[in-house]
Write an enzyme that holds these catalytic residues in place. Structure first.
Site, mmCIF file in Angstrom:
data_model
loop_
_atom_site.group_PDB
_atom_site.id
_atom_site.type_symbol
_atom_site.label_atom_id
_atom_site.label_comp_id
_atom_site.label_asym_id
_atom_site.label_seq_id
_atom_site.Cartn_x
_atom_site.Cartn_y
_atom_site.Cartn_z
ATOM 1 N N ARG A 67 0.946 -1.118 0.221
ATOM 2 C CA ARG A 67 -0.008 0.074 0.114
ATOM 3 C C ARG A 67 0.893 1.160 0.061
ATOM 4 O O ARG A 67 2.101 1.283 0.519
ATOM 5 C CB ARG A 67 -0.939 0.071 1.214
ATOM 6 C CG ARG A 67 -0.450 -0.045 2.389
ATOM 7 C CD ARG A 67 -1.395 -0.287 3.617
ATOM 8 N NE ARG A 67 -0.649 -0.380 4.806
ATOM 9 C CZ ARG A 67 -0.255 0.832 5.645
ATOM 10 N NH1 ARG A 67 -0.181 2.036 4.989
ATOM 11 N NH2 ARG A 67 0.519 0.387 6.667
ATOM 12 N N TYR A 195 -2.993 -3.970 -5.550
ATOM 13 C CA TYR A 195 -2.436 -4.693 -4.353
ATOM 14 C C TYR A 195 -2.957 -4.330 -3.229
ATOM 15 O O TYR A 195 -3.282 -3.055 -2.711
ATOM 16 C CB TYR A 195 -0.910 -4.213 -4.330
ATOM 17 C CG TYR A 195 -0.213 -5.100 -3.320
ATOM 18 C CD1 TYR A 195 0.603 -6.476 -3.821
ATOM 19 C CD2 TYR A 195 -0.050 -4.847 -1.861
ATOM 20 C CE1 TYR A 195 0.989 -7.224 -2.855
ATOM 21 C CE2 TYR A 195 0.637 -5.675 -1.108
ATOM 22 C CZ TYR A 195 0.927 -6.672 -1.435
ATOM 23 O OH TYR A 195 1.688 -7.761 -0.734
ATOM 24 N N LYS A 204 -8.300 -1.561 4.980
ATOM 25 C CA LYS A 204 -7.826 -0.291 5.215
ATOM 26 C C LYS A 204 -8.870 0.980 5.116
ATOM 27 O O LYS A 204 -9.131 1.945 5.797
ATOM 28 C CB LYS A 204 -6.416 0.148 5.042
ATOM 29 C CG LYS A 204 -5.479 -0.989 5.151
ATOM 30 C CD LYS A 204 -5.350 -1.458 6.941
ATOM 31 C CE LYS A 204 -4.270 -2.255 7.008
ATOM 32 N NZ LYS A 204 -4.116 -2.793 8.498
ATOM 33 N N HIS A 224 -6.946 -0.124 14.716
ATOM 34 C CA HIS A 224 -6.209 -1.022 13.914
ATOM 35 C C HIS A 224 -5.742 -1.924 15.070
ATOM 36 O O HIS A 224 -4.552 -1.905 15.536
ATOM 37 C CB HIS A 224 -4.923 -0.066 13.503
ATOM 38 C CG HIS A 224 -4.209 -0.907 12.590
ATOM 39 N ND1 HIS A 224 -2.804 -0.383 12.720
ATOM 40 C CD2 HIS A 224 -4.076 -2.038 11.796
ATOM 41 C CE1 HIS A 224 -2.001 -1.389 11.484
ATOM 42 N NE2 HIS A 224 -3.166 -2.356 11.165
ATOM 43 N N SER A 246 2.108 -1.632 11.868
ATOM 44 C CA SER A 246 2.314 -2.714 10.676
ATOM 45 C C SER A 246 3.838 -3.094 10.921
ATOM 46 O O SER A 246 4.644 -2.797 11.291
ATOM 47 C CB SER A 246 2.298 -1.955 9.414
ATOM 48 O OG SER A 246 1.351 -1.276 9.288
ATOM 49 N N CYS A 248 4.549 -5.552 13.119
ATOM 50 C CA CYS A 248 5.220 -6.025 14.713
ATOM 51 C C CYS A 248 4.706 -7.381 14.992
ATOM 52 O O CYS A 248 4.738 -7.716 16.186
ATOM 53 C CB CYS A 248 4.579 -4.875 15.539
ATOM 54 S SG CYS A 248 5.594 -3.305 15.437
ATOM 55 N N ASP A 273 -6.232 -7.935 12.860
ATOM 56 C CA ASP A 273 -5.925 -6.745 12.355
ATOM 57 C C ASP A 273 -6.852 -5.512 12.602
ATOM 58 O O ASP A 273 -6.395 -4.327 13.065
ATOM 59 C CB ASP A 273 -5.816 -6.714 10.758
ATOM 60 C CG ASP A 273 -5.036 -5.573 9.984
ATOM 61 O OD1 ASP A 273 -4.035 -5.332 10.685
ATOM 62 O OD2 ASP A 273 -5.323 -5.137 9.143
ATOM 63 N N ARG A 364 2.216 -11.979 0.547
ATOM 64 C CA ARG A 364 1.086 -12.355 1.596
ATOM 65 C C ARG A 364 0.412 -13.360 1.267
ATOM 66 O O ARG A 364 0.375 -14.199 0.289
ATOM 67 C CB ARG A 364 0.131 -10.916 1.195
ATOM 68 C CG ARG A 364 0.622 -9.764 1.317
ATOM 69 C CD ARG A 364 0.434 -9.372 2.811
ATOM 70 N NE ARG A 364 1.162 -7.988 3.222
ATOM 71 C CZ ARG A 364 1.081 -7.529 4.181
ATOM 72 N NH1 ARG A 364 0.095 -7.932 4.951
ATOM 73 N NH2 ARG A 364 1.722 -6.438 4.709
HETATM 74 O O1 O2Y Z 1 0.894 -3.640 2.006
HETATM 75 C C1 O2Y Z 1 -0.236 -3.918 2.147
HETATM 76 O O2 O2Y Z 1 -1.043 -3.353 0.992
HETATM 77 C C2 O2Y Z 1 -0.879 -4.418 3.126
HETATM 78 S S1 O2Y Z 1 -0.685 -3.603 4.490
HETATM 79 C C3 O2Y Z 1 -1.587 -4.441 5.860
HETATM 80 C C4 O2Y Z 1 -2.095 -5.640 5.360
HETATM 81 C C5 O2Y Z 1 -2.703 -6.595 6.286
HETATM 82 C C6 O2Y Z 1 -2.808 -6.105 7.632
HETATM 83 N N1 O2Y Z 1 -2.277 -4.817 8.071
HETATM 84 C C7 O2Y Z 1 -1.678 -4.106 7.228
HETATM 85 C C8 O2Y Z 1 -1.041 -2.816 7.638
HETATM 86 O O3 O2Y Z 1 -0.056 -2.302 7.100
HETATM 87 O O4 O2Y Z 1 -1.228 -2.604 8.636
HETATM 88 MN MN MN Z 2 -2.559 -3.754 9.624
#
Ligand code: O2Y
Ligand code: MN
Length: 586
Positions: A67, A195, A204, A224, A246, A248, A273, A364
């Site tokens: 992301r 993605y 999110k 979160h 994210s 951790c 999450d 993932r």
């Molecule tokens: O990189 C992404 O698109 C995923 S980020 C993500 C995915 C699942 C749970 N938490 C996160 C996050 O960045 O907190």
């Molecule tokens: Mn997350």
């Protein structure tokens, strides 16, 4: 007469001009059709169907692997309402910018209309979203991550009470990639990425950014946070929600195999999450998990770090950007076993040692929660589960002790507001740099974070018996640069201390930052850890904390007058306590 949903689909198809529109019903037959289509056009690669039945691999465009916070916008009428920690665009400007990108973006493609419920099907706290997307991968992933299809349409009926999210892959050019949120009209527009958090709009975008705005307006909390239940030897389960930035290890903690299982302590998973929390009629805080699956980071996952997800993800799972063995099995760095000959990299190329990681570091798995061996039998309780503890945490190599408890709710809100962590791969940008991440919501809060702190403070006042608030740090390092605490299943010892605090059994030492366990109040039997290491893990260095409190003050300055007074007071009170304890120590 057309329903609001039909009108929006019609309007979106006029703009994006798809060749075909498919309304997703979420059925098995539909999933088989989508899968067959994706295998045919190369969106999916088949994995070994004997060892990984109904598992598939998706390789995203190499420029589209995480992301993208820098391309994520909160589009409110007033810039101050998005606040200083969000990228902002005026709604009109955002729509003028994105409309031409959406214009004809689905030509020759299929538009999928993906209705979904966030939260248990029968819960009054659940909400409906509809994602329009031209990505079959997104549609298939949404089927795992939410209650997708007929159930959502049935619940919606002809109502306009849904969050629309328009998504198109566009041309996948990062220069034409935008993830935009319009919280005032509860709308999401995302283009240019296929993605994860950019494209699965229920996650999110809705469950945190739009939902946090709704929650502020409606008097609940969209956080979160993972949700877990800690079972004690009597069979009683105490639920805790935990916010970590994210990367951790949230999923690992939520699905942990307890090191104290032989003593009757085990962990049950409600969510990994996101938590939506409401104050029930009896004044307790109750949480639901809006999601139905786990979108977890594969690298580093193995039989030690998360045996439960290794079991869960051996069927009906979509893998994204992992490597593949010569026998068609998913592979990543940190999985058990060395790479064998014939490995194919996440880019679909033959891999050899020295080529760099075979799986992308942000690779993932997307796995149904129902496949988790640790899933709580209460995970879909319509009324949610009662939360007794809130846990904040982050990666702090030096500063924070293993665990401490805040003095009260207001102090706990301050602890959450001052969270910081060292960055890793999920947030693009520098790795290993410390950044402030209040309540782990910095990238996900859909409004001004100063108001968000105010909302947290107000919520505490409305609860009869607010949860205790703790802070943990699994990542403290010794002088040799090695982690002091073993982590993973041993973290249950810290959860047990929290449970004992909730029940008034465990001792603690008062420090300026909060209550830290006495060495003997932690259950350490069976763990090979020295007294000195424990002392180091639980120590509070006043000078380090004075410097931290100053850095916190600098961070808070960006919120100006909008920062709640109670937060400033907590910051000053901490400075006073630290100074007094320095003087006393001299
Ligand atoms: O990189 C992404 O698109 C995923 S980020 C993500 C995915 C699942 C749970 N938490 C996160 C996050 O960045 O907190
Ligand atoms: Mn997350």
């Amino acid at each position: 007469m057309a329903t609001p949903l039909e009108n929006w689909v019609e309007e979106s198809s006029r703009l994006t001009k798809p060749a075909k529109i498919v309304w997703c019903d979420g059925s098995e037959a539909e999933n088989e059709r989508l899968t067959a289509d994706m295998l045919r056009d190369g969106t999916f690669v088949e994995l070994n169907q004997k060892t990984f039945p109904n598992c598939h691999l998706h390789r995203s465009n190499p420029n589209d692997v995480a992301r993208t916070e820098q391309l994520t916008f909160i589009c409110t009428q007033k810039k101050e309402d998005a606040g200083p920690t969000n990228n902002w665009m005026a709604p009109v400007e955002a729509k003028d910018k994105l409309r031409p990108l959406f214009d004809g973006s689905m030509k020759g493609r299929t538009m999928y209309v993906v209705p979904y419920i966030l939260g248990p099907e029968k819960s009054p706290y659940s909400k409906i979203g509809v994602e329009i997307t031209d990505s079959a991968y997104v549609a298939a992933s949404m089927r795992i991550m939410s209650r997708m299809g007929k159930a959502a349409l049935d619940r919606l009926g002809s109502s306009a009470d849904f969050v629309p999210g328009l998504h198109s892959l566009g041309d996948l050019d990062p220069n034409r990639r935008f993830i935009t949120h319009f919280p005032e009209e509860k709308l999401i527009w995302s283009i240019g990425s296929g993605y994860g958090g950019n494209a699965l709009l229920g996650k999110k975008c809705f469950a945190l950014r739009i939902a946090s705005w709704m929650a502020r307006d409606q008097g609940w909390m969209a956080e979160h946070m993972l949700i877990l239940g800690l079972e004690d030897p009597s069979g009683k389960v105490t639920y805790m929600a935990a916010a970590f930035p994210s990367a951790c290890g949230k999923t690992n903690l939520a699905m942990m195999v307890s090191a104290l299982e032989s003593q009757g302590y085990r962990v049950w998973t409600v969510g990994d999450d996101i938590a939506w929390m409401h104050i029930a009629a009896d004044g307790t805080l109750r949480a639901i998990n809006p999601e139905a699956g786990f979108f977890g980071v594969a690298p580093g996952t193995n039989a030690k770090t998360n045996p439960n997800v290794m079991t869960a993800a051996n069927r009906n799972t979509i893998y994204t950007n992992v490597a593949m063995t010569s026998t068609g099995e998913p592979w990543w760095e940190g999985i058990d076993g060395a790479p064998a000959d014939g490995l194919i990299s996440w880019k679909g190329e033959k891999w050899k040692p020295g080529d760099g990681p075979a799986a992308h570091p942000n690779a993932r798995y997307t796995v149904p929660a129902s496949q988790s061996p640790t899933l709580s039998k209460h995970w879909e309780d319509p009324a949610g589960i009662p939360i007794s503890a809130i846990i904040f945490g982050g990666r702090r190599a030096r500063l924070a002790p293993l665990v401490y408890e805040s003095h009260d709710w207001q102090h706990g809100v301050f602890v959450g507001a001052t969270m910081a962590s060292e960055t890793t791969a999920a947030a693009t940008g520098a790795v290993g740099v410390s950044r402030r991440d209040p309540m782990a919501m910095l990238p996900f809060c859909g409004y001004n974070m100063a108001d968000y702190f105010g909302h947290w403070l107000a919520m505490g006042g409305k609860m009869k018996n607010p949860p205790k608030i703790f802070h943990v740090n699994w990542f403290r390092k010794g002088a040799d640069g090695k982690f002091l605490w073993p982590g993973y299943g041993e973290n249950v010892r810290v959860l047990k201390w929290m449970l004992d605090r909730i029940e008034g059994r465990a001792a603690a030492t008062e420090t300026p930052i909060g209550s830290v366990p006495t060495a003997s109040s932690l259950t350490l039997d069976g763990l090979n850890i020295s007294r000195d290491t424990m002392k180091e893990l639980l120590s509070v260095d006043t000078n380090d904390w004075l410097a931290e409190d100053q850095a916190v003050g600098e961070f808070f300055k960006k919120f100006g007058d909008r920062l709640p007074k109670a937060i400033t007071e907590e910051q000053k009170a901490l400075a006073d306590r630290l100074t007094r304890s320095t003087v006393a120590a001299k």
